[in-house]
Structures are given as structure tokens and as C-alpha cells.
Design a protein around this motif. Sequence first.
Motif, PDB file in Angstrom:
ATOM      1  N   MET A 100     -65.814  18.575   8.133  1.00 41.06           N
ATOM      2  CA  MET A 100     -66.625  19.782   7.925  1.00 41.06           C
ATOM      3  C   MET A 100     -67.069  20.378   9.255  1.00 41.06           C
ATOM      4  O   MET A 100     -67.673  19.688  10.071  1.00 41.06           O
ATOM      5  CB  MET A 100     -67.885  19.414   7.115  1.00 41.06           C
ATOM      6  CG  MET A 100     -67.589  18.716   5.800  1.00 41.06           C
ATOM      7  SD  MET A 100     -69.016  17.788   5.161  1.00 41.06           S
ATOM      8  CE  MET A 100     -70.201  19.110   4.932  1.00 41.06           C
ATOM      9  N   VAL A 129     -68.837  23.344   9.065  1.00 43.98           N
ATOM     10  CA  VAL A 129     -70.120  23.937   8.683  1.00 43.98           C
ATOM     11  C   VAL A 129     -70.883  22.831   7.963  1.00 43.98           C
ATOM     12  O   VAL A 129     -70.396  22.282   6.977  1.00 43.98           O
ATOM     13  CB  VAL A 129     -69.937  25.155   7.759  1.00 43.98           C
ATOM     14  CG1 VAL A 129     -71.283  25.653   7.253  1.00 43.98           C
ATOM     15  CG2 VAL A 129     -69.197  26.271   8.499  1.00 43.98           C
ATOM     16  N   VAL A 130     -72.061  22.482   8.510  1.00 37.65           N
ATOM     17  CA  VAL A 130     -72.834  21.383   7.935  1.00 37.65           C
ATOM     18  C   VAL A 130     -74.244  21.850   7.617  1.00 37.65           C
ATOM     19  O   VAL A 130     -74.705  22.877   8.133  1.00 37.65           O
ATOM     20  CB  VAL A 130     -72.897  20.173   8.898  1.00 37.65           C
ATOM     21  CG1 VAL A 130     -71.500  19.633   9.155  1.00 37.65           C
ATOM     22  CG2 VAL A 130     -73.595  20.541  10.190  1.00 37.65           C
ATOM     23  N   ARG A 131     -74.935  21.088   6.792  1.00 37.40           N
ATOM     24  CA  ARG A 131     -76.312  21.399   6.460  1.00 37.40           C
ATOM     25  C   ARG A 131     -77.224  20.988   7.621  1.00 37.40           C
ATOM     26  O   ARG A 131     -76.843  20.161   8.450  1.00 37.40           O
ATOM     27  CB  ARG A 131     -76.690  20.674   5.164  1.00 37.40           C
ATOM     28  CG  ARG A 131     -75.984  21.269   3.932  1.00 37.40           C
ATOM     29  CD  ARG A 131     -75.931  20.332   2.758  1.00 37.40           C
ATOM     30  NE  ARG A 131     -77.177  19.640   2.581  1.00 37.40           N
ATOM     31  CZ  ARG A 131     -77.300  18.407   2.081  1.00 37.40           C
ATOM     32  NH1 ARG A 131     -76.229  17.740   1.704  1.00 37.40           N
ATOM     33  NH2 ARG A 131     -78.473  17.837   1.973  1.00 37.40           N
ATOM     34  N   PRO A 132     -78.432  21.561   7.688  1.00 36.76           N
ATOM     35  CA  PRO A 132     -79.336  21.246   8.809  1.00 36.76           C
ATOM     36  C   PRO A 132     -79.576  19.736   8.933  1.00 36.76           C
ATOM     37  O   PRO A 132     -79.793  19.057   7.931  1.00 36.76           O
ATOM     38  CB  PRO A 132     -80.624  21.988   8.427  1.00 36.76           C
ATOM     39  CG  PRO A 132     -80.183  23.116   7.559  1.00 36.76           C
ATOM     40  CD  PRO A 132     -79.000  22.592   6.791  1.00 36.76           C
ATOM     41  N   ILE A 184     -66.456  13.457   5.775  1.00 35.79           N
ATOM     42  CA  ILE A 184     -66.844  12.699   4.588  1.00 35.79           C
ATOM     43  C   ILE A 184     -65.595  12.385   3.778  1.00 35.79           C
ATOM     44  O   ILE A 184     -64.589  13.091   3.861  1.00 35.79           O
ATOM     45  CB  ILE A 184     -67.885  13.427   3.709  1.00 35.79           C
ATOM     46  CG1 ILE A 184     -67.319  14.727   3.137  1.00 35.79           C
ATOM     47  CG2 ILE A 184     -69.163  13.683   4.460  1.00 35.79           C
ATOM     48  CD1 ILE A 184     -68.201  15.309   2.054  1.00 35.79           C
ATOM     49  N   ARG A 239     -78.633  11.431   8.744  1.00 36.52           N
ATOM     50  CA  ARG A 239     -79.194  12.759   9.011  1.00 36.52           C
ATOM     51  C   ARG A 239     -80.388  12.586   9.924  1.00 36.52           C
ATOM     52  O   ARG A 239     -81.117  11.601   9.831  1.00 36.52           O
ATOM     53  CB  ARG A 239     -79.649  13.372   7.682  1.00 36.52           C
ATOM     54  CG  ARG A 239     -80.178  14.782   7.769  1.00 36.52           C
ATOM     55  CD  ARG A 239     -80.624  15.272   6.392  1.00 36.52           C
ATOM     56  NE  ARG A 239     -80.674  16.729   6.343  1.00 36.52           N
ATOM     57  CZ  ARG A 239     -80.995  17.440   5.274  1.00 36.52           C
ATOM     58  NH1 ARG A 239     -81.282  16.840   4.145  1.00 36.52           N
ATOM     59  NH2 ARG A 239     -81.015  18.763   5.314  1.00 36.52           N
ATOM     60  N   THR A 274     -76.175  30.567   7.324  1.00 37.63           N
ATOM     61  CA  THR A 274     -75.086  29.898   6.604  1.00 37.63           C
ATOM     62  C   THR A 274     -75.443  28.437   6.329  1.00 37.63           C
ATOM     63  O   THR A 274     -75.200  27.918   5.233  1.00 37.63           O
ATOM     64  CB  THR A 274     -73.789  29.973   7.429  1.00 37.63           C
ATOM     65  OG1 THR A 274     -73.487  31.356   7.623  1.00 37.63           O
ATOM     66  CG2 THR A 274     -72.625  29.310   6.701  1.00 37.63           C
ATOM     67  N   GLU A 275     -76.057  27.760   7.329  1.00 40.93           N
ATOM     68  CA  GLU A 275     -76.420  26.355   7.160  1.00 40.93           C
ATOM     69  C   GLU A 275     -77.482  26.185   6.070  1.00 40.93           C
ATOM     70  O   GLU A 275     -77.411  25.275   5.248  1.00 40.93           O
ATOM     71  CB  GLU A 275     -76.937  25.765   8.487  1.00 40.93           C
ATOM     72  CG  GLU A 275     -75.867  25.569   9.551  1.00 40.93           C
ATOM     73  CD  GLU A 275     -75.385  26.874  10.177  1.00 40.93           C
ATOM     74  OE1 GLU A 275     -76.097  27.905  10.067  1.00 40.93           O
ATOM     75  OE2 GLU A 275     -74.284  26.875  10.757  1.00 40.93           O
ATOM     76  N   LYS A 276     -78.468  27.072   6.090  1.00 32.91           N
ATOM     77  CA  LYS A 276     -79.531  27.006   5.082  1.00 32.91           C
ATOM     78  C   LYS A 276     -78.951  27.310   3.693  1.00 32.91           C
ATOM     79  O   LYS A 276     -79.326  26.670   2.710  1.00 32.91           O
ATOM     80  CB  LYS A 276     -80.642  28.016   5.444  1.00 32.91           C
ATOM     81  CG  LYS A 276     -81.802  28.054   4.466  1.00 32.91           C
ATOM     82  CD  LYS A 276     -82.612  26.767   4.456  1.00 32.91           C
ATOM     83  CE  LYS A 276     -83.754  26.832   3.450  1.00 32.91           C
ATOM     84  NZ  LYS A 276     -84.331  25.489   3.210  1.00 32.91           N
ATOM     85  N   ASP A 325     -77.285  24.373   2.346  1.00 28.69           N
ATOM     86  CA  ASP A 325     -78.302  23.421   1.916  1.00 28.69           C
ATOM     87  C   ASP A 325     -78.841  23.787   0.527  1.00 28.69           C
ATOM     88  O   ASP A 325     -78.984  22.928  -0.343  1.00 28.69           O
ATOM     89  CB  ASP A 325     -79.444  23.418   2.939  1.00 28.69           C
ATOM     90  CG  ASP A 325     -80.142  22.073   3.033  1.00 28.69           C
ATOM     91  OD1 ASP A 325     -79.444  21.039   3.000  1.00 28.69           O
ATOM     92  OD2 ASP A 325     -81.373  22.067   3.145  1.00 28.69           O
ATOM     93  N   THR A 356     -71.454  19.288   1.000  1.00 29.56           N
ATOM     94  CA  THR A 356     -71.670  20.691   0.663  1.00 29.56           C
ATOM     95  C   THR A 356     -70.655  21.027  -0.422  1.00 29.56           C
ATOM     96  O   THR A 356     -69.676  20.294  -0.609  1.00 29.56           O
ATOM     97  CB  THR A 356     -71.439  21.613   1.863  1.00 29.56           C
ATOM     98  OG1 THR A 356     -70.075  21.469   2.288  1.00 29.56           O
ATOM     99  CG2 THR A 356     -72.380  21.283   3.014  1.00 29.56           C
TER     100      THR A 356
END
Lengths: 109, 384
Positions: free
Chosen positions: A47, A49-52, A60, A94, B118-120, B123, B139
Motif C-alpha cells: 500500500m 496510501v495508508v491510514r494515519p 499486508i 501503528r 486522502t489519508e483521513k 481511515d 483500507t
Amino acid sequence: MTSIVAYRCQGCGHTSTIKRLRCSKCRGRDFAEVKLEKGVLITYTVMNVVRPGYAKPLTIGLADFGEGVKALAQLAINNPRVGMKVKPAQAVLRKIENRALLGTIFEEA
Amino acid sequence: MRQVAIVGVGMTKIGKSDKNVVELLAEAALKAMDDAGVGEGFDEVFVGNMAAGEFEGMSGLGDALVSMLSLEPTPAIRIENMTASGASAIHAGWLSIASGKSSLVLVAGGEKMTSATTEKTADIVASFTHPVERDQGVTLPALVAMAARTYLERYNASRESLAYVAVKNHHNGSLNPLAQFQRRITVEEVLSSPVICDPLRLYDFCPISDGAAALVLAPLEDAGRYTDKPVKITGIGAATDTHAIQERDDITRMDAVRIAGEKAYRMSGRKPSDVHVAELHDMATVLEIMIAEELGFFKRGSGWREIERGAADLGGELPINTSGGLKARGHPLGGTGVAQVVELVMQLQGRCGERQAGEPRIGLACNLAGFANAAAVTIVERGW
């Protein structure tokens, strides 16, 4: 040795890494914990683009631990290949503002 | 149960908007009300929305919408079913009319997303995932990418066939004035766009969107008061699947889609080959193919080849995503399920201009919730 915990139904033996109140096969309510230690990688993605709070890039994958039991986790593997053997390991999943979430990931077995 | 008709449709431009979600919902709703020529007398209002609380810190969308339209004291509630909130709102509206409880219902679905990064956004969308998997950082694009890898390998499918879905849907979007993307693209552009979650690239995925769509529903027996071309809702079906993806037998299978489709086919008495036009939840290119297979439009493992040879083109045997789909029309989460049905209604009524796909009489929409954690299928037919 690090392992993944799974839940085996005491009624029918169906096993899953996900804790349910009732067995998805027989509706039994009693489960025993079992340990999963060796898996085979079924699929994965890298990935960008990942979440904060997650490392980028983040890999993954989904691994098969036998008897139809699968688990999804981060891979600490540089060049993953479908079919390769993996084993669980402890790592930081995380990190947000110095607070680290610890969990189980997969590395090459 | 009474037969239910769609007697008015409306949609905002999809894209980046300065309006908040309630203003978007109200704009679409007013268009649908004007389309039906009705301004009063609603018995219920249903709002499809996934995450206004997370995106904008807003709740109470039903009351906010009713108030902006001066429809008080009409009861209004929000329906949340992840990214299928729109279709679920339609199903709630259908039940209200079919049961005899209501004689006039407004259904609106919408989302305001572009204020978040984009990240938020990733999420917020990932909030549907099981905590065990969410902690790992999954995601929705990552889950789809893992399924795409398996689909491509198992069926020896070409990477170009996935890209072709994006090319086709951008072409259709270029003919839809309300679509987010008006630009046509090529297979080469898709395959050279940045990798988001390999093997999928930026142009494999739908954009982040603001927008809303709305329907006015009435009993078919009353439909003549509002329109000469009522569109009947003849089939609805919905289903759920495991919360955690790792509990599924096969990551490329979407049982919720198959079961929702079977229910809708059974209710309408139709079969896959009866459908003339379809709007399928192409949040990523591969999903259009996988959904089309689950719904019985193509044999398992052959959808990629059929779509690549043009079967789902505007002039093909079954035009899919004539609106541009999520890929090009855009995907304002809770708005998408309603926007899909707006497109089908306009296709059935012959109002689609350059993207009109012949003279269809039967249309099908499939709205996906999360990674097929749930699905909702709606079949509509000419009611005149």
C-alpha cells in the motif's frame, strides 16, 4: 515462539481467528483457544496510501494456517510471493504521537 | 404489498463542492421534487449517508434536510449501511410505500468527502472493517487489491482488462454532464498511473467525491399524477457477509452480492439475461467484473474477457455503468446507491442523451457496502 490465537468451537471443531459469541457453523457457544504458528501466503498488497499512523509503504497479506483458518496481517517481508511460508511475530502496528500499538505481524518462516 | 413507482429523480453535479452534505442533499431533493412536480404531502423522508459525523461533525441529517426544504413536520431518518447506505435508503422508502404506510416518500442519499485528506478519508471508510483487521492498517483499496491479485492469477486475466473498465467508464462519464470526470483516458494511462495498492493503480479506483441524488416514490396506482413515465421498483434484495475478511472461504467471492441478486431476481421474476442496463459498484475496476459475475451476467472467471471485448460498452449486449459508474461519475458514499438508480430511471425514460443505451426496459443496480460486507440490489422496470 509467537503465535496467533484462534477459537475452536467445542461443538463442531470449526476454528476462526475471529471471536464470535456463537459458532458460525453449529451455533455452539463454547470455544477453546488454539495457537496458529505456520501459514502460507495466499495474497498480499503493498500500500502506498495508508491510514494515519501507519508506515508507508505498508505491506499486508492474507495467510492460510490450515483447516480453512486464515489470518490477515502486516508483512515484514521485502519481496512477498504467493505460496511462501510465513510465521507470526510481534511488532509495532501503528504509531500515533509516540503511542505505539503492538500486535502480531507475519515474517518469512 | 402495493407496487412502488419512482416518479421523480434528481442529482447534483458530482465532484468537489463548497456545499455541506445537507445543502447537497437538498439540491438533489429539490430537483427530484421538481421532476415529479410535487412540493408537499410527503409522508416520510429517508436519507442515505455513511459518515457525516466523521467527515463534517454532523448528525440529524433527516431533520436538517426537511427543514431546508420546509417539509416539517414530515418524519425523516438517516439510513446507514456503509457504502450501500443509498440503496438501503431506497429499500426503506420502498417498504414505506409498499406496506401502505406512506403515499409519498422522498429518498435522498449523499456525502461530503473532499474536506478531508486522502489519508483521513481512507481511515473513515475503513471504519467498517473488523477491529482485528483494522488494527493491521487495512483500507478498502488494500482489500480490493488483494482480491484483484488472486482474480488475475486464478483466471489468468489480463491486467489490461481491468484498465479497460476504467477506460469504458471514463468514456461514459464524458457523456454525462453531472459526472465528476469528463476526460476520456486510455489503457496506457491507467497502466502508467501511480500504484496505490499493487496491482491496482490510481486510475483503477474511483475518486473522492461530494454529491447527492434523490428519488420521489409513490404507489404505482397514483404515479400518473406525477409523471407519464413512472419506473416500477420490481425487485429488491439485500444481504450481509462476514465482518472480517479473513473468515471468508475465498477473497474473490462476494456472497452478499450473489444472494442479494438472487433475492431481487426472485422477487421481480427476472433473470440476469432479462436485464438491459446495469449500474454496478465499480469502486475499483476489478469490482465491476467480480460483481457482474456474482450477479450472473458472465460466467465466473470470464467477466474480464467479456468486458474487455466490449460486452458492457454503451453499444454492447449489457451496457454497464452508462453513468460513468463510481469510477467516473464519482462516489459520494451514501449518495452512490441513489445515483445508480437515478441513472437507470433516466435510461428507461430515454433521457440520457449521448450516453443513451438504446431503449432499455429493465435495469439493475448493485450497491456494495464495504468489501461486500453487505450488498443491496434493486431492479427497476418501465411502468408505462
